[in-house]
Design a protein around this motif. Structure first.
Motif, PDB file in Angstrom:
ATOM      1  N   MET A  94       0.847  -1.179   0.000  1.00 40.67           N
ATOM      2  CA  MET A  94       0.000   0.000   0.000  1.00 40.67           C
ATOM      3  C   MET A  94       0.884   1.231   0.000  1.00 40.67           C
ATOM      4  O   MET A  94       1.936   1.263   0.622  1.00 40.67           O
ATOM      5  CB  MET A  94      -0.938  -0.072   1.196  1.00 40.67           C
ATOM      6  CG  MET A  94      -0.990   1.110   2.123  1.00 40.67           C
ATOM      7  SD  MET A  94      -2.120   0.965   3.509  1.00 40.67           S
ATOM      8  CE  MET A  94      -3.032   2.452   3.276  1.00 40.67           C
ATOM      9  N   LYS A  95       0.434   2.256  -0.717  1.00 41.97           N
ATOM     10  CA  LYS A  95       1.060   3.569  -0.713  1.00 41.97           C
ATOM     11  C   LYS A  95      -0.015   4.593  -0.420  1.00 41.97           C
ATOM     12  O   LYS A  95      -1.199   4.348  -0.673  1.00 41.97           O
ATOM     13  CB  LYS A  95       1.708   3.874  -2.059  1.00 41.97           C
ATOM     14  CG  LYS A  95       2.934   3.038  -2.358  1.00 41.97           C
ATOM     15  CD  LYS A  95       3.577   3.472  -3.649  1.00 41.97           C
ATOM     16  CE  LYS A  95       4.805   2.613  -3.928  1.00 41.97           C
ATOM     17  NZ  LYS A  95       5.537   3.095  -5.091  1.00 41.97           N
ATOM     18  N   VAL A  96       0.385   5.729   0.121  1.00 34.61           N
ATOM     19  CA  VAL A  96      -0.570   6.801   0.395  1.00 34.61           C
ATOM     20  C   VAL A  96      -0.062   8.098  -0.210  1.00 34.61           C
ATOM     21  O   VAL A  96       1.138   8.278  -0.429  1.00 34.61           O
ATOM     22  CB  VAL A  96      -0.820   6.982   1.910  1.00 34.61           C
ATOM     23  CG1 VAL A  96      -1.538   5.781   2.490  1.00 34.61           C
ATOM     24  CG2 VAL A  96       0.468   7.240   2.661  1.00 34.61           C
ATOM     25  N   SER A  97      -0.996   8.979  -0.486  1.00 33.40           N
ATOM     26  CA  SER A  97      -0.674  10.267  -1.067  1.00 33.40           C
ATOM     27  C   SER A  97      -1.506  11.344  -0.387  1.00 33.40           C
ATOM     28  O   SER A  97      -2.669  11.109  -0.037  1.00 33.40           O
ATOM     29  CB  SER A  97      -0.989  10.247  -2.561  1.00 33.40           C
ATOM     30  OG  SER A  97      -0.756  11.508  -3.133  1.00 33.40           O
ATOM     31  N   VAL A  98      -0.916  12.510  -0.202  1.00 33.27           N
ATOM     32  CA  VAL A  98      -1.624  13.652   0.364  1.00 33.27           C
ATOM     33  C   VAL A  98      -1.852  14.669  -0.753  1.00 33.27           C
ATOM     34  O   VAL A  98      -0.915  15.085  -1.428  1.00 33.27           O
ATOM     35  CB  VAL A  98      -0.829  14.306   1.512  1.00 33.27           C
ATOM     36  CG1 VAL A  98      -1.570  15.525   2.054  1.00 33.27           C
ATOM     37  CG2 VAL A  98      -0.552  13.308   2.628  1.00 33.27           C
ATOM     38  N   ASP A  99      -3.105  15.059  -0.946  1.00 34.32           N
ATOM     39  CA  ASP A  99      -3.451  16.082  -1.935  1.00 34.32           C
ATOM     40  C   ASP A  99      -3.142  17.439  -1.314  1.00 34.32           C
ATOM     41  O   ASP A  99      -3.844  17.901  -0.410  1.00 34.32           O
ATOM     42  CB  ASP A  99      -4.934  15.972  -2.292  1.00 34.32           C
ATOM     43  CG  ASP A  99      -5.375  16.964  -3.358  1.00 34.32           C
ATOM     44  OD1 ASP A  99      -4.723  18.031  -3.505  1.00 34.32           O
ATOM     45  OD2 ASP A  99      -6.372  16.682  -4.034  1.00 34.32           O
ATOM     46  N   GLU A 100      -2.081  18.070  -1.792  1.00 31.04           N
ATOM     47  CA  GLU A 100      -1.637  19.335  -1.206  1.00 31.04           C
ATOM     48  C   GLU A 100      -2.653  20.449  -1.382  1.00 31.04           C
ATOM     49  O   GLU A 100      -2.647  21.423  -0.623  1.00 31.04           O
ATOM     50  CB  GLU A 100      -0.286  19.750  -1.766  1.00 31.04           C
ATOM     51  CG  GLU A 100      -0.269  19.974  -3.256  1.00 31.04           C
ATOM     52  CD  GLU A 100       1.119  20.229  -3.792  1.00 31.04           C
ATOM     53  OE1 GLU A 100       1.251  21.157  -4.601  1.00 31.04           O
ATOM     54  OE2 GLU A 100       2.054  19.508  -3.431  1.00 31.04           O
ATOM     55  N   ASP A 101      -3.546  20.333  -2.351  1.00 26.77           N
ATOM     56  CA  ASP A 101      -4.583  21.348  -2.543  1.00 26.77           C
ATOM     57  C   ASP A 101      -5.694  21.232  -1.505  1.00 26.77           C
ATOM     58  O   ASP A 101      -6.386  22.206  -1.237  1.00 26.77           O
ATOM     59  CB  ASP A 101      -5.181  21.260  -3.943  1.00 26.77           C
ATOM     60  CG  ASP A 101      -4.190  21.659  -5.023  1.00 26.77           C
ATOM     61  OD1 ASP A 101      -3.294  22.495  -4.749  1.00 26.77           O
ATOM     62  OD2 ASP A 101      -4.281  21.120  -6.137  1.00 26.77           O
ATOM     63  N   LYS A 102      -5.873  20.039  -0.930  1.00 23.30           N
ATOM     64  CA  LYS A 102      -6.914  19.830   0.075  1.00 23.30           C
ATOM     65  C   LYS A 102      -6.386  19.944   1.500  1.00 23.30           C
ATOM     66  O   LYS A 102      -7.124  20.293   2.404  1.00 23.30           O
ATOM     67  CB  LYS A 102      -7.546  18.444  -0.089  1.00 23.30           C
ATOM     68  CG  LYS A 102      -8.412  18.282  -1.307  1.00 23.30           C
ATOM     69  CD  LYS A 102      -9.032  16.897  -1.305  1.00 23.30           C
ATOM     70  CE  LYS A 102      -9.942  16.665  -2.481  1.00 23.30           C
ATOM     71  NZ  LYS A 102     -10.524  15.307  -2.442  1.00 23.30           N
ATOM     72  N   CYS A 103      -5.108  19.611   1.706  1.00 25.07           N
ATOM     73  CA  CYS A 103      -4.536  19.586   3.043  1.00 25.07           C
ATOM     74  C   CYS A 103      -4.625  20.965   3.688  1.00 25.07           C
ATOM     75  O   CYS A 103      -4.258  21.967   3.083  1.00 25.07           O
ATOM     76  CB  CYS A 103      -3.086  19.122   3.000  1.00 25.07           C
ATOM     77  SG  CYS A 103      -2.281  19.103   4.627  1.00 25.07           S
ATOM     78  N   ALA A 104      -5.118  21.010   4.925  1.00 24.83           N
ATOM     79  CA  ALA A 104      -5.214  22.262   5.671  1.00 24.83           C
ATOM     80  C   ALA A 104      -4.231  22.289   6.837  1.00 24.83           C
ATOM     81  O   ALA A 104      -4.246  23.221   7.643  1.00 24.83           O
ATOM     82  CB  ALA A 104      -6.644  22.470   6.160  1.00 24.83           C
ATOM     83  N   VAL A 148       2.843  15.674   4.198  1.00 26.86           N
ATOM     84  CA  VAL A 148       3.335  14.896   3.064  1.00 26.86           C
ATOM     85  C   VAL A 148       3.502  13.463   3.545  1.00 26.86           C
ATOM     86  O   VAL A 148       3.703  13.200   4.729  1.00 26.86           O
ATOM     87  CB  VAL A 148       4.678  15.425   2.497  1.00 26.86           C
ATOM     88  CG1 VAL A 148       4.497  16.772   1.845  1.00 26.86           C
ATOM     89  CG2 VAL A 148       5.753  15.485   3.550  1.00 26.86           C
ATOM     90  N   ALA A 149       3.396  12.536   2.606  1.00 24.50           N
ATOM     91  CA  ALA A 149       3.524  11.122   2.932  1.00 24.50           C
ATOM     92  C   ALA A 149       4.817  10.582   2.357  1.00 24.50           C
ATOM     93  O   ALA A 149       5.269  11.019   1.290  1.00 24.50           O
ATOM     94  CB  ALA A 149       2.344  10.335   2.359  1.00 24.50           C
TER      95      ALA A 149
END
Length: 64
Positions: free
Chosen positions: A1-11, A33-34
């Motif tokens: 499994m890998k994860v990603s953080v959407d920088e446009d949504k992250c608050a 960031v992941a």
């Protein structure tokens, strides 16, 4: 499994870092960031908790 953080949504709430600091970190600008690598099997449950508890729904599991 890998994860990603959407920088446009992250608050920058940091919930992911609290739940799984081995996979997530905060940038100097205060955004999550992941780790781009595979999540170790023993951390998958914590990473999934981070995905489920992100207030902005900015984290997703990606194929990889």
């Amino acid at each position: 499994m890998k994860v990603s953080v959407d920088e446009d949504k992250c608050a920058g709430h940091g919930m992911c870092l609290t739940l799984c600091p081995e996979v997530f970190e905060m940038t100097d600008d205060g955004w999550a960031v992941a780790d781009p690598g595979d999540v170790p099997a023993e951390l998958e449950s914590a990473a999934k908790d981070a995905i489920a508890n992100c207030p902005e729904q900015a984290i997703s599991e990606i194929d990889g």
